[in-house]
Design an enzyme around this catalytic site. Sequence first.
Site, PDB file in Angstrom:
ATOM      1  CE  LYS A  23      27.651  79.536 -64.186  1.00 32.18           C
ATOM      2  NZ  LYS A  23      27.594  78.072 -64.042  1.00 32.18           N
ATOM      3  NE  ARG A  93      24.582  78.674 -61.125  1.00 33.01           N
ATOM      4  CZ  ARG A  93      24.108  79.857 -61.523  1.00 33.01           C
ATOM      5  NH1 ARG A  93      23.969  80.846 -60.651  1.00 33.01           N
ATOM      6  NH2 ARG A  93      23.818  80.057 -62.778  1.00 33.01           N
ATOM      7  N   GLY A 102      28.197  73.706 -70.037  1.00 32.70           N
ATOM      8  CA  GLY A 102      28.054  72.269 -69.883  1.00 32.70           C
ATOM      9  C   GLY A 102      29.305  71.544 -69.445  1.00 32.70           C
ATOM     10  CG  MET A 104      30.408  69.450 -63.018  1.00 34.96           C
ATOM     11  SD  MET A 104      30.414  69.917 -61.299  1.00 34.96           S
ATOM     12  CE  MET A 104      28.953  70.887 -61.158  1.00 34.96           C
ATOM     13  NE  ARG A 337      26.323  82.452 -70.765  1.00 34.57           N
ATOM     14  CZ  ARG A 337      26.241  81.167 -70.482  1.00 34.57           C
ATOM     15  NH1 ARG A 337      27.161  80.576 -69.773  1.00 34.57           N
ATOM     16  NH2 ARG A 337      25.239  80.458 -70.915  1.00 34.57           N
ATOM     17  CG  HIS A 453      24.622  71.220 -75.620  1.00 35.76           C
ATOM     18  ND1 HIS A 453      25.060  70.408 -76.635  1.00 35.76           N
ATOM     19  CD2 HIS A 453      25.719  71.595 -74.922  1.00 35.76           C
ATOM     20  CE1 HIS A 453      26.376  70.283 -76.538  1.00 35.76           C
ATOM     21  NE2 HIS A 453      26.796  70.984 -75.504  1.00 35.76           N
ATOM     22  CB  SER A 769      56.783  90.661-100.995  1.00 33.28           C
ATOM     23  OG  SER A 769      55.632  89.952-100.609  1.00 33.28           O
ATOM     24  CG  ASP A 774      59.008  78.781-100.198  1.00 37.68           C
ATOM     25  OD1 ASP A 774      59.015  77.571 -99.900  1.00 37.68           O
ATOM     26  OD2 ASP A 774      58.736  79.196-101.341  1.00 37.68           O
ATOM     27  CB  CYS A 837      52.748  87.888-100.608  1.00 40.85           C
ATOM     28  SG  CYS A 837      54.296  87.060-101.011  1.00 40.85           S
ATOM     29  CE1 TYR A 857      52.303  93.470 -99.906  1.00 41.44           C
ATOM     30  CE2 TYR A 857      53.762  95.388 -99.910  1.00 41.44           C
ATOM     31  CZ  TYR A 857      53.478  94.090-100.306  1.00 41.44           C
ATOM     32  OH  TYR A 857      54.348  93.402-101.098  1.00 41.44           O
TER      33      TYR A 857
HETATM   34  P1  ADP Z   1      25.703  76.460 -66.776  1.00 40.28           P
HETATM   35  O1  ADP Z   1      27.010  77.117 -66.511  1.00 40.28           O
HETATM   36  O2  ADP Z   1      25.824  75.145 -67.443  1.00 40.28           O
HETATM   37  O3  ADP Z   1      24.737  77.400 -67.430  1.00 40.28           O
HETATM   38  P2  ADP Z   1      24.469  77.050 -64.243  1.00 40.28           P
HETATM   39  O4  ADP Z   1      25.329  76.972 -63.049  1.00 40.28           O
HETATM   40  O5  ADP Z   1      24.226  78.403 -64.783  1.00 40.28           O
HETATM   41  O6  ADP Z   1      25.076  76.100 -65.352  1.00 40.28           O
HETATM   42  O7  ADP Z   1      23.111  76.381 -63.839  1.00 40.28           O
HETATM   43  C1  ADP Z   1      22.293  75.639 -64.646  1.00 40.28           C
HETATM   44  C2  ADP Z   1      20.859  75.968 -64.403  1.00 40.28           C
HETATM   45  O8  ADP Z   1      20.513  75.892 -63.028  1.00 40.28           O
HETATM   46  C3  ADP Z   1      20.500  77.350 -64.854  1.00 40.28           C
HETATM   47  O9  ADP Z   1      19.302  77.307 -65.567  1.00 40.28           O
HETATM   48  C4  ADP Z   1      20.347  78.119 -63.607  1.00 40.28           C
HETATM   49  O10 ADP Z   1      19.430  79.137 -63.770  1.00 40.28           O
HETATM   50  C5  ADP Z   1      19.859  77.066 -62.608  1.00 40.28           C
HETATM   51  N1  ADP Z   1      20.259  77.412 -61.268  1.00 40.28           N
HETATM   52  C6  ADP Z   1      21.519  77.528 -60.823  1.00 40.28           C
HETATM   53  N2  ADP Z   1      21.533  77.934 -59.529  1.00 40.28           N
HETATM   54  C7  ADP Z   1      20.255  78.088 -59.169  1.00 40.28           C
HETATM   55  C8  ADP Z   1      19.618  78.519 -57.973  1.00 40.28           C
HETATM   56  N3  ADP Z   1      20.315  78.890 -56.910  1.00 40.28           N
HETATM   57  N4  ADP Z   1      18.275  78.561 -57.933  1.00 40.28           N
HETATM   58  C9  ADP Z   1      17.570  78.197 -59.046  1.00 40.28           C
HETATM   59  N5  ADP Z   1      18.100  77.796 -60.189  1.00 40.28           N
HETATM   60  C10 ADP Z   1      19.432  77.737 -60.266  1.00 40.28           C
HETATM   61 MG    MG Z   2      24.162  79.049 -66.719  1.00 36.29          MG
HETATM   62 MG    MG Z   3      58.049  80.921-102.237  1.00 39.25          MG
END
Ligand code: ADP
Ligand code: MG
Ligand code: MG
Length: 882
Positions: A23, A93, A102, A104, A337, A453, A769, A774, A837, A857
């Site tokens: 990120k 973040r 998800g 954290m 990403r 999710h 082969s 085994d 094989c 092969y």
């Molecule tokens: P995850 O890795 O779980 O996607 P993120 O760090 O990307 O978590 O953030 C979760 C949400 O919070 C995302 O929808 C992101 O767009 C929003 N968010 C994160 N930072 C900011 C920010 N500086 N301003 C507005 N929204 C934010």
């Molecule tokens: Mg995100």
């Molecule tokens: Mg055998």
Amino acid sequence: MSKKFVYLFREGQASMRDLLGGKGANLAEMTNIGLPVPPGFTITTEACNDYYALGRNLPEGLWEQIGPALGDIEKATGKKFGDKDNPLLVSVRSGAKFSMPGMMDTILNLGLNDETVEGLAASTQNARFAYDSYRRFIQMFGDVVLEVEHHEFERILEEAKEKQNVNYDSELTAESLKGVVEGYKRLIQRRTGSPFPLEPMKQLEQAILAVFRSWNNDRAIVYRRINSIPDNIGTAVNVQSMVFGNMGNDSGTGVAFTRNPSTGERVLYGEYLMNAQGEDVVAGIRTPQPIKSLEDENQAIYAQFVETSNSLEAHYRDMQDIEFTIERGRLYILQTRNGKRTAPAAIRVAVELCREGVISKEEAIARIEPGQLDQLLHRRMDSEAKLEVIAKGLPASPGAASGKIVFDADEAERLGHTGEKVLLVRTETTPDDIHGILAAQGILTSRGGMTSHAAVVARHMGKPAVCGCEALRIDYAHNTVTIDGVTYPEGTLFSIDGTTGRVIKGAVPMIDPELSEEFKELLGWADEIRTLKVLANADNPRDAQKARDFGAQGIGLCRTEHMFMDPARIPIVQEMILAQTLPEREVALAKLLPMQEEDFYGILKVMAGFPVTIRLLDPPLHEFLPNVEELVVDITKLKLQGDREEELNEKEVLLRKVRALSEMNPMLGHRGCRLGITFPEIYAMQARAIFQAAARLVKEGYEIYPEVMIPLVIHVKELAKLRKVTEEAAQTVMAEQGVTFAYTIGTMIEVPRAALTADEVATAADFFSFGTNDLTQTTLGFSRDDAEGKFLPAYLEQNILEHNPFAVLDRIGVGKLMKMGVQLGREANPGLKVGICGEHGGDPSSIEFCHQIGLNYVSCSPFRVPIACLAAAQAAVSSKGQ
Ligand code: ADP
Ligand code: MG
Ligand code: MG
């Protein structure tokens, strides 16, 4: 001087994923290519690793670097952190090298307190917005940092909605939200014994430490295990100035993919919610709008977003998954990403990017994770079948599944482990449900969209999912779901079709897969690139045909024992085993001969033009006899009845023979070519059957390549002797039939001694082969069933072995024997053909190794042939790159 732990976004770039996390590296890259990214900085993964190395303490010098970085954001935004008139708010973040959705929960709006919230209200002239931000912050901070249960906050919010008599949080007034804030603060005091921290710098420090801690929370550990992500790479922390999607109806937040992540189609694909913040879209709190309707809502913003997403895709040369926020009509990009995608989408995107000239064929091949193709080679719903469709939701992850409905992840896991097929049914899922999703056949949720999710995780795991199925009324207290007034208890059989979104009562007939046009094209490129041939393991004409359809270039292992197991043949096979003298045995073998001839005729014919490697009888003979317990029971019964003398005698003879043949350790017992040494007439019959089939086919004009394979050889003399038996059979048949045909004779290498003396063995072999099932058993001294059932899990858990050696080839041990076998064998016999094989022949990592040690092969089960072709091409690409 201490290490550099803090990088401003403009100091980083995409290649710095190890240090800045995925990120952070991408935020830096986007900043530097001029996209509208709110300013911020990244604390390195190194800081996280040092934190753990120091026994969970902040590394020295880190805090000192944060002050100036914050100052930089203040300058860029014209706001001040903790200022009561014009406060800077930030998000905190997490972000490891590999995305771990998800792991954290992000904390938004950090920096708010009783004073700064007033400043925010005044400077934006929007008290409702300010208090909405504040209550969100306390909730997220309380949940993530202070570990107060999420639902306790939800209850307070629900009460406020009831009190004001509204449905959605976006309808709450500033006054109501103030009340919520007070309620939240009291809750935190009650649960933690301390007041909510009001000092912004303290808030920031605690949040950063919470991100470091989250690296080792349960769900992060589980996620890493499932996805083979190392435990020691740590997470980065991103601190970024806030932009606000919750400032009113000209603001919003959303997520979009540059192509459809289910099908790969080149259309912008995503969702957004107006007047909402951050997680609202993915958490499935309100059901969001499709991205296309943003065009109606705000054409200029939509156009800008389309342009930005196109340029991001062009820049990264791959499909992107983009998070954005609109603040009062201005667009901000918060994350990009490479988007997670289904297998069909992965193929289509790679093939189309190549056709569009963005990537090369080699890159297209390298982009596909071969293991992911498994799901394409699986079954789906029969469209002809009559279905009782009871509801419809969003087609969130393709494929079909049937199972008993359960409403709880723990229960799904429990039943899943007992072998039950279950569907996990929830209003929405959270990262805490991962273990249940893993154990379920499919996921059904009543809320949340295509980027919820549940949808993201299911697509990644290749599990079918239907989301946002609003007709479901789930009652967790009673474990029921009600749809259109009908209530179904837990355990009811449902099916879901993640390709169409249908929810069906009962089980549904499934049909076999076909390869898409793009898949065929990709496999065509793989064929141009790979040097390993891919053959299949097949024992009958039907499987042989399937193997051909999937592109197999022959059969690398045709086992003959299944042919003996045919119920119609078992009495004859037993007659052969029970024979006291050679002439008696030959009578039985003569009956088997025409049957075997038909078997081989069928397979060789389907595989005309390609080699067919037929392994002579391998398992110990007692496998063809009834087991002792059954016989004893029968005999006892017959004795009690006392009138069926003859039958009783027969059974007693059989029992004696079974007892005589029983072995202490059948795996190391009288099997493989040891049978051929003691009963050469059995192998002679099989060889004759092969060659009689060959003679017939040659007369019919087919081009055939039979290869006779002798199993479990330990010594060149065994092979030389059985080679002679085989050659004599060939000569006899040719003389009798007046035709000639080509054939070869080789051996399996599946005992260390054979590999160690490969130079000797090769003098009697046309091919080797590797029977790596085994060979793994005999090299490790593990019997597979005992190992996998009893102690192997402990070896994996304790990291003594990295992988199950029966699934992924043990390169260092077993692989060393293979390497030696190839080298010694080819030195003695330069024309030696070498393949594999064992089951490893279908495993991508093992295939890579086979390419590296120069095998000719690999042979695998028919439905894995496309996976093996792709893996072989990838091995060729990566070895060329070195
Ligand atoms: P995850 O890795 O779980 O996607 P993120 O760090 O990307 O978590 O953030 C979760 C949400 O919070 C995302 O929808 C992101 O767009 C929003 N968010 C994160 N930072 C900011 C920010 N500086 N301003 C507005 N929204 C934010
Ligand atoms: Mg995100
Ligand atoms: Mg055998």
